[in-house]
Design an enzyme around this catalytic site. Structure first.
Site, PDB file in Angstrom:
ATOM      1  N   SER A 288       0.844  -1.195   0.000  1.00  9.73           N
ATOM      2  CA  SER A 288       0.000   0.000   0.000  1.00  9.73           C
ATOM      3  C   SER A 288       0.876   1.240   0.000  1.00  9.73           C
ATOM      4  CB  SER A 288      -0.906   0.005   1.242  1.00  9.73           C
ATOM      5  OG  SER A 288      -1.503   1.268   1.427  1.00  9.73           O
ATOM      6  N   LYS A 289       0.514   2.218  -0.825  1.00 13.87           N
ATOM      7  CA  LYS A 289       1.299   3.451  -0.880  1.00 13.87           C
ATOM      8  C   LYS A 289       1.219   4.222   0.428  1.00 13.87           C
ATOM      9  CE  LYS A 289      -2.395   6.148  -3.098  1.00 13.87           C
ATOM     10  NZ  LYS A 289      -2.762   6.933  -4.309  1.00 13.87           N
ATOM     11  N   ARG A 290       0.252   3.898   1.274  1.00 10.94           N
ATOM     12  CA  ARG A 290       0.132   4.583   2.561  1.00 10.94           C
ATOM     13  C   ARG A 290       1.195   4.138   3.549  1.00 10.94           C
ATOM     14  NH1 ARG A 290      -5.123   3.263   1.371  1.00 10.94           N
ATOM     15  NH2 ARG A 290      -5.075   1.529   2.845  1.00 10.94           N
ATOM     16  N   ARG A 291       1.716   2.917   3.399  1.00 11.16           N
ATOM     17  CA  ARG A 291       2.686   2.434   4.381  1.00 11.16           C
ATOM     18  C   ARG A 291       3.943   1.837   3.748  1.00 11.16           C
ATOM     19  NH1 ARG A 291      -1.642  -1.362   5.113  1.00 11.16           N
ATOM     20  NH2 ARG A 291      -1.237  -3.190   3.816  1.00 11.16           N
TER      21      ARG A 291
END
Length: 461
Positions: A223-226
């Site tokens: 995920s680009k969030r983490r």
């Protein structure tokens, strides 16, 4: 941002297209204007080119833009409506919730037989068959089946008449003569709906292949969030495109045997979409970095030197531009090449050559400057300074003698010398580095380290 999962899908599609004499079709699905900008499209094309998928290749077709095909999308929706395979619906979310008791249940078919004509605000729904099942022939997943009764009458055109993605995607695939669709498994749930649309439009669905999800070390979907997921970020950090291609090709597939480091041409020749493993694929950054190190070491020295250039100047380099000496760098480049895992680390390996004083790593200092280090540095200044030739071999022989006198192995004796001269315990070979740095600068740094040690040593009262 070009996701590494998208890069893997592109490479698999490219391999299949090249093997079969077909074409790789790039389509920009740009119907949502807020999520599409020209520079992003340029970024996709540039990212594809960086991994060898280039517009100039005869096997490359596109880019096509989904927004340019809007009239055909509407034509297809009207074709389905005229054939009785779709109908208009004016149900609101609130009405559906009132009838079903939940806003999470699928559509209940309320407008199926009402015979509504189009009016603004009325969506068009596909009339899903009541019986039977939709079987998806998938080269990775086998033949998963989906009961038609479990597939709601899904929307294919919005209340303003514009088709939704599902229909637009099918129509574009038809018009672009798509025969194989290789994509991530997150799209598998949409596939039975798309296949029903293909069949309703009187066409044979393409061959499907849904690739395993890519996960991190915690087995969570990337995920680009983490997670770091952008291909561009890895390339900007100094991962070589060929290493990225090699590693991405092996996320879910292998060429057989114990070979892993292979050029893309051979990977492409050996690749079989049917052999892709359906289980999730672990994106192991340590393994990618090991691959990258192998590719760095395989470069001709001149190519390695050129590849390092972006990190040898502002904003990456910590030294003043006028203090950098290309000839000095070229002298140590072959030494750095054998040790470097990623190109961006080159500055940390060579900065001691172009700075007045080395960047001090305090953890390295604490580990290296044990009791006795000050006397060892004193002996090094005296004996190394007296050498008639400031060259790697006599420097090594002299330090071996000093180490023996201090009851140390050479590796232990090297640590305080290395930290004094380079600032850290890890770097280029010590004696070759001393030779390149030169006698005056090397001895000055050894003396500076002694002075610091003396200042840090408590005096007896």
């Amino acid at each position: 941002m070009f996701h590494v999962g998208g890069a893997r899908s592109a490479l698999y599609n490219w391999a299949v297209a090249r093997q079969s004499g077909g074409t790789f079709v790039l389509r920009i699905e740009d119907t949502d204007a807020a999520r599409n900008k020209p520079e992003w499209i340029d970024g996709i094309i540039s990212a594809l080119a960086s991994i060898g998928i280039k517009e100039s290749d005869p096997a490359f077709e596109g880019p096509y833009f989904q927004s340019h095909n809007a009239d055909r999308h509407k034509e297809a929706s009207q074709q389905l409506f005229a054939a009785g395979k779709a109908y208009y619906c004016d149900c609101t979310r609130e009405q559906l919730k009132e009838r079903t008791g939940s806003e999470h249940l699928g559509y209940d078919g309320h407008c199926r037989e009402r015979g509504l004509a189009y009016e603004p605000g009325r969506a068009m729904r596909f009339r899903t068959p009541d019986e039977g099942e939709t079987v998806v022939v998938d080269k990775v997943r086998g033949e998963p089946s989906f009961p038609n009764a479990a597939i709601e009458d899904f929307v294919i055109a919005r209340g303003d008449g514009s088709p939704v993605f599902l229909l637009a995607n099918v129509v574009d695939d038809l018009d672009e003569r798509i025969t194989e669709v290789i994509r991530g498994e997150e799209h598998l749930s949409n596939t039975p709906k798309q296949q029903l649309l293909w069949e309703a439009l009187g066409a044979t669905p393409p061959v499907w292949a849904h690739l395993p999800v890519i996960v991190n070390e915690k087995r969570q979907k990337l995920s680009k969030r983490r997670d770091k997921v952008a291909l561009e970020d890895y390339l900007a950090e100094g991962y070589l495109p060929d290493a990225m291609v090699n590693y991405l090709m092996l996320l879910g597939w292998g060429p057989g045997g114990d070979r892993e480091i292979l050029p893309y041409e051979e990977l492409q020749r050996l690749f079989r979409i049917e052999d892709v493993n359906g289980s999730s694929a672990f994106f192991d950054i340590k393994k990618l970095t090991a691959f990258n190190g192998e590719y760095i070491r395989a470069l001709p020295v001149a190519e390695f030197t050129a590849a390092c250039a972006p990190w040898l100047s502002a904003p990456h380099a910590p030294w003043k531009p006028e203090d950098f000496d290309q000839a000095v760098f070229e002298t140590v480049a072959p030494l750095a090449q054998t040790r470097l895992p990623v190109l961006s680390e080159i500055t940390a390996y060579v900065d001691f050559l172009f700075l007045d004083t080395p960047v001090a790593d305090e953890v390295s200092w604490s580990k290296a400057m044990k009791p006795g280090a000050e006397q060892l540095l004193r002996d090094a200044v005296t004996q190394l300074g007296a050498l008639p030739a400031w060259e790697a071999e006599p420097l090594k022989a002299t330090l071996e003698s000093i180490a023996t006198a201090h009851g140390l192995k050479l590796g232990k004796a090297q640590a305080p010398i290395r930290v004094a001269v380079m600032g850290r315990t890890v770097g280029l070979p010590l004696f070759e580095s001393l030779e390149v740095l030169g006698r005056p600068r090397s001895l000055a740094r050894l003396e500076a380290a002694r002075t610091r040690l003396q200042a840090e040593t408590p005096t007896e009262s």
